[in-house]
Scaffold this active site. Structure first.
Site, PDB file in Angstrom:
ATOM      1  N   SER A  48      43.050  40.804  35.852  1.00 12.85           N
ATOM      2  CA  SER A  48      41.759  41.017  36.517  1.00 12.85           C
ATOM      3  C   SER A  48      41.065  39.745  37.000  1.00 12.85           C
ATOM      4  CB  SER A  48      40.806  41.793  35.613  1.00 12.85           C
ATOM      5  OG  SER A  48      40.341  40.985  34.554  1.00 12.85           O
ATOM      6  N   LYS A  88      35.294  37.922  32.570  1.00  9.34           N
ATOM      7  CA  LYS A  88      34.880  38.175  33.956  1.00  9.34           C
ATOM      8  C   LYS A  88      33.958  37.053  34.417  1.00  9.34           C
ATOM      9  CE  LYS A  88      36.762  42.281  33.670  1.00  9.34           C
ATOM     10  NZ  LYS A  88      38.088  42.505  34.130  1.00  9.34           N
TER      11      LYS A  88
END
Length: 186
Positions: A39, A80
Site C-alpha cells: 500500500s 500510511k
C-alpha cells in the site's frame, strides 16, 4: 574470592542497566516495524524494516505528508501518509489533491502519475463528506491518511479519519534490506 564476586556483581549490574535502558527505549522512544503489503509502494516496499519514532507527536503536531504507523484494529497496525490535518477539508478531483479548496502538490506521486495512460487516474475522486464519518472538516485530534499506492491501499477512504491517540508514531528510517537504507518522508 571477594574481588571476583565484586567483578561478577559489576557485570550483572551493568547488564541489568543495559537491559533496562533497552526496554525503556523500545517501549517509549523507538520501535521497529516491518511493512506488510504494497500500500505504500513505491516509497516503501513489502517487508521493508523501519524504525518508528514514538515520541515525536508528544512534542510536535503532525505535519502533512508525515508517514505514520497507527493501530487499524486490535490485531493490526497500518502504515500510511498523512494527507489531511485537523480543521481541513480534503478533496481529490481529477487526480489533484485539494485542501480547503487549494491545490496541493504530492511530489512523492509524480513518478507514478507519469507512468499512467492519459485517460487513467492514480487516485479516484472523493471528498471528505463521502468518507466514513461524513465530516465537513477533519475533527480535532484526527488525521486523514492515504497510502502512496492509491490503487491498492486500505486507508481513510475506507476506514475514515484516524484518531491521533491510535497513532504509534512517525516512521523515519528504513534500515533493511540494506540496499533500501534511507530516511523516509516527503
Amino acid at each position: 574470592m571477594s574481588k571476583k564476586r565484586n567483578e561478577w556483581f559489576d557485570w550483572i549490574k551493568a547488564l541489568l542497566i543495559a537491559l533496562g535502558l533497552a526496554l525503556v527505549i523500545r517501549m517509549f522512544l523507538f520501535t521497529p516495524i516491518i511493512v506488510d503489503g504494497p500500500s505504500m509502494e513505491p516509497t516503501l516496499h513489502d517487508r521493508d524494516q523501519m524504525i518508528v519514532n514514538m515520541f515525536t507527536y508528544r512534542f510536535w503536531e503532525p505535519e502533512r505528508f508525515d508517514i505514520i504507523v497507527f493501530h487499524a484494529n486490535s490485531e493490526k497496525d497500518f502504515i500510511k501518509r498523512i494527507i489531511g490535518l485537523p480543521g481541513e477539508h480534503v478533496e481529490m478531483k481529477d487526480d489533484v489533491l485539494y485542501i480547503n479548496g487549494e491545490e496541493v502538490a504530492e511530489p512523492f506521486l509524480q513518478d507514478q502519475k507519469e507512468q499512467l495512460a492519459s485517460n487513467e487516474v492514480l487516485t479516484n475522486d472523493f471528498t471528505l463528506e463521502n468518507l466514513p464519518g461524513e465530516f465537513e472538516v477533519i475533527p480535532d485530534g484526527y488525521v486523514l491518511v492515504l497510502g502512496d499506492n492509491r490503487r491498492n491501499s486500505t486507508d481513510s477512504r475506507i476506514i475514515g479519519v484516524i484518531p491521533m491517540d491510535q497513532v504509534v508514531g512517525k516512521t523515519e528510517l528504513t534500515y533493511w534490506p540494506i540496499n533500501r537504507l534511507q530516511l523516509v518522508g516527503e
